[in-house]
Design an enzyme around this catalytic site. Structure first.
Site, PDB file in Angstrom:
ATOM      1  N   LYS A  13     -16.757  31.410 117.715  1.00 18.24           N
ATOM      2  CA  LYS A  13     -17.837  31.232 118.710  1.00 18.24           C
ATOM      3  C   LYS A  13     -17.389  31.621 120.112  1.00 18.24           C
ATOM      4  O   LYS A  13     -18.087  32.341 120.801  1.00 18.24           O
ATOM      5  CB  LYS A  13     -18.254  29.750 118.810  1.00 18.24           C
ATOM      6  CG  LYS A  13     -18.966  29.168 117.663  1.00 18.24           C
ATOM      7  CD  LYS A  13     -19.505  27.781 118.012  1.00 18.24           C
ATOM      8  CE  LYS A  13     -18.474  26.763 118.457  1.00 18.24           C
ATOM      9  NZ  LYS A  13     -17.486  26.369 117.471  1.00 18.24           N
ATOM     10  N   ARG A  88     -24.175  19.957 119.963  1.00 15.53           N
ATOM     11  CA  ARG A  88     -23.385  19.708 118.761  1.00 15.53           C
ATOM     12  C   ARG A  88     -24.005  18.621 117.889  1.00 15.53           C
ATOM     13  O   ARG A  88     -23.432  18.251 116.877  1.00 15.53           O
ATOM     14  CB  ARG A  88     -21.990  19.275 119.164  1.00 15.53           C
ATOM     15  CG  ARG A  88     -20.913  20.344 118.860  1.00 15.53           C
ATOM     16  CD  ARG A  88     -19.642  19.750 119.299  1.00 15.53           C
ATOM     17  NE  ARG A  88     -18.408  20.292 118.905  1.00 15.53           N
ATOM     18  CZ  ARG A  88     -17.694  21.161 119.593  1.00 15.53           C
ATOM     19  NH1 ARG A  88     -18.186  21.741 120.635  1.00 15.53           N
ATOM     20  NH2 ARG A  88     -16.483  21.467 119.203  1.00 15.53           N
ATOM     21  N   ARG A 127      -3.931  29.549 115.860  1.00 16.30           N
ATOM     22  CA  ARG A 127      -4.573  29.892 117.145  1.00 16.30           C
ATOM     23  C   ARG A 127      -3.705  29.524 118.351  1.00 16.30           C
ATOM     24  O   ARG A 127      -3.139  28.443 118.420  1.00 16.30           O
ATOM     25  CB  ARG A 127      -5.916  29.154 117.240  1.00 16.30           C
ATOM     26  CG  ARG A 127      -6.618  29.344 118.568  1.00 16.30           C
ATOM     27  CD  ARG A 127      -8.063  28.974 118.495  1.00 16.30           C
ATOM     28  NE  ARG A 127      -8.293  27.540 118.532  1.00 16.30           N
ATOM     29  CZ  ARG A 127      -9.512  27.001 118.576  1.00 16.30           C
ATOM     30  NH1 ARG A 127     -10.585  27.774 118.530  1.00 16.30           N
ATOM     31  NH2 ARG A 127      -9.653  25.701 118.599  1.00 16.30           N
ATOM     32  N   ARG A 160      -3.552  24.311 121.309  1.00 12.74           N
ATOM     33  CA  ARG A 160      -4.322  23.147 121.719  1.00 12.74           C
ATOM     34  C   ARG A 160      -3.824  21.906 120.992  1.00 12.74           C
ATOM     35  O   ARG A 160      -3.565  21.958 119.797  1.00 12.74           O
ATOM     36  CB  ARG A 160      -5.815  23.375 121.403  1.00 12.74           C
ATOM     37  CG  ARG A 160      -6.505  24.198 122.464  1.00 12.74           C
ATOM     38  CD  ARG A 160      -7.898  24.568 122.072  1.00 12.74           C
ATOM     39  NE  ARG A 160      -8.685  23.490 121.479  1.00 12.74           N
ATOM     40  CZ  ARG A 160      -9.976  23.583 121.202  1.00 12.74           C
ATOM     41  NH1 ARG A 160     -10.628  24.700 121.495  1.00 12.74           N
ATOM     42  NH2 ARG A 160     -10.627  22.593 120.642  1.00 12.74           N
ATOM     43  N   ARG A 171     -12.236  17.444 112.849  1.00 13.46           N
ATOM     44  CA  ARG A 171     -13.262  18.217 113.559  1.00 13.46           C
ATOM     45  C   ARG A 171     -14.185  18.937 112.576  1.00 13.46           C
ATOM     46  O   ARG A 171     -15.385  19.067 112.812  1.00 13.46           O
ATOM     47  CB  ARG A 171     -12.596  19.209 114.527  1.00 13.46           C
ATOM     48  CG  ARG A 171     -12.122  18.519 115.796  1.00 13.46           C
ATOM     49  CD  ARG A 171     -10.981  19.233 116.465  1.00 13.46           C
ATOM     50  NE  ARG A 171     -11.333  20.554 116.912  1.00 13.46           N
ATOM     51  CZ  ARG A 171     -10.490  21.600 116.908  1.00 13.46           C
ATOM     52  NH1 ARG A 171      -9.264  21.469 116.462  1.00 13.46           N
ATOM     53  NH2 ARG A 171     -10.894  22.754 117.347  1.00 13.46           N
TER      54      ARG A 171
HETATM   55  P1  AMP Z   1     -14.211  22.835 121.431  1.00 11.12           P
HETATM   56  O1  AMP Z   1     -13.378  23.494 122.476  1.00 11.12           O
HETATM   57  O2  AMP Z   1     -15.632  23.298 121.443  1.00 11.12           O
HETATM   58  O3  AMP Z   1     -13.578  22.904 120.063  1.00 11.12           O
HETATM   59  O4  AMP Z   1     -14.260  21.279 121.826  1.00 11.12           O
HETATM   60  C1  AMP Z   1     -13.093  20.475 121.900  1.00 11.12           C
HETATM   61  C2  AMP Z   1     -13.477  19.005 121.908  1.00 11.12           C
HETATM   62  O5  AMP Z   1     -14.289  18.726 123.067  1.00 11.12           O
HETATM   63  C3  AMP Z   1     -14.310  18.548 120.729  1.00 11.12           C
HETATM   64  O6  AMP Z   1     -13.541  18.233 119.588  1.00 11.12           O
HETATM   65  C4  AMP Z   1     -15.017  17.326 121.317  1.00 11.12           C
HETATM   66  O7  AMP Z   1     -14.142  16.214 121.398  1.00 11.12           O
HETATM   67  C5  AMP Z   1     -15.302  17.776 122.751  1.00 11.12           C
HETATM   68  N1  AMP Z   1     -16.624  18.448 122.841  1.00 11.12           N
HETATM   69  C6  AMP Z   1     -16.871  19.759 123.133  1.00 11.12           C
HETATM   70  N2  AMP Z   1     -18.188  20.020 123.120  1.00 11.12           N
HETATM   71  C7  AMP Z   1     -18.812  18.845 122.818  1.00 11.12           C
HETATM   72  C8  AMP Z   1     -20.163  18.468 122.635  1.00 11.12           C
HETATM   73  N3  AMP Z   1     -21.177  19.350 122.751  1.00 11.12           N
HETATM   74  N4  AMP Z   1     -20.409  17.160 122.329  1.00 11.12           N
HETATM   75  C9  AMP Z   1     -19.419  16.258 122.235  1.00 11.12           C
HETATM   76  N5  AMP Z   1     -18.116  16.555 122.348  1.00 11.12           N
HETATM   77  C10 AMP Z   1     -17.798  17.838 122.652  1.00 11.12           C
END
Ligand code: AMP
Length: 214
Positions: A13, A88, A127, A160, A171
């Site tokens: 994404k 989400r 990654r 990360r 996740r």
């Molecule tokens: P990502 O970088 O999109 O994988 O997000 C990393 C982490 O940020 C996720 O595992 C959540 O803990 C938090 N996070 C990111 N976007 C959201 C969202 N839309 N709603 C809730 N938590 C989020």
């Protein structure tokens, strides 16, 4: 124009959303990046989000929705935005629809990138991400030209802390329970574009561009 990028963690994404944002000259708003920036800056928002992110679960809706809606209302998002990682869950999707409709706007398209779970695990565990510009690369699929350094900006690459096997599994589970229902939500709204996410970055980008109408 408002476009959402939907898909499991590791589906690509972020990479594809950044590409489309560049092409369409729209801002790229990634909720995960906003949280990571807040964390790095040690703000109240970052402190609140930290423990949820570490556990691989969603940050509570109230915090997340407020953060993203504020970002979307900034002047550089008036023409539209590419949303990556938000919404989400259904509550976030409904809050977004409501906020946009108050300004006579709406989500135009939702790009859903499909990848098998086995491939997601492989991608996430290899990654590396740039600390400076957030561009990801992969240890074997797209290794950096200079070890440990981002090809795009020369920034430091890091893994990360939530890309550990335990957090990745959590996740993916959160995705299938909370986020996957959005696929139907946007399909019913006639906005869903389903993209096969298997293949190289350029190949998948080509499929997305074609689906978005060139
Ligand atoms: P990502 O970088 O999109 O994988 O997000 C990393 C982490 O940020 C996720 O595992 C959540 O803990 C938090 N996070 C990111 N976007 C959201 C969202 N839309 N709603 C809730 N938590 C989020």
């Amino acid at each position: 124009m408002y476009i959402i990028f939907l898909g499991a963690p590791g589906a690509g994404k972020g990479t594809q959303a950044a590409e489309v944002a560049r092409k369409l000259k729209l801002v790229h708003i990634a909720s995960g990046d906003l949280f990571r920036q807040a964390l790095e800056q040690g703000t109240e928002l970052g402190i609140k989000a930290k423990s949820y992110m570490e556990r691989g679960v969603l940050v509570p809706n109230q915090i997340t929705i407020e953060m993203v809606l504020e970002r979307i209302s900034a002047p550089d998002s008036k023409r539209g935005a590419i949303l990556d990682g938000f919404p989400r869950n259904l509550e976030q999707a409904e809050a977004l629809d409501k906020a946009l409709s108050r300004e006579d706007k709406a989500i135009d398209k939702v790009v859903y990138i499909k990848v098998s779970e086995e491939e997601l695990l492989r991608r996430l565990s290899g990654r590396w991400v740039c600390r400076q510009c957030q561009t990801p690369c992969h240890a074997t699929d797209s290794p950096p030209r200079v070890p440990g350094r981002c090809d795009r900006c020369g920034g430091e690459l890091y893994q990360r802390p939530d890309d550990t096997e335990e957090s990745i599994r959590k996740r993916l589970e959160v995705y299938s329970v909370e986020t996957a229902p959005l696929i139907d939500y946007y399909r019913r709204a006639g906005k869903l574009l389903e993209i096969d996410g298997v293949g190289g970055v350029a190949e998948v980008a080509g499929k997305i561009t074609a689906a978005l109408g060139g």
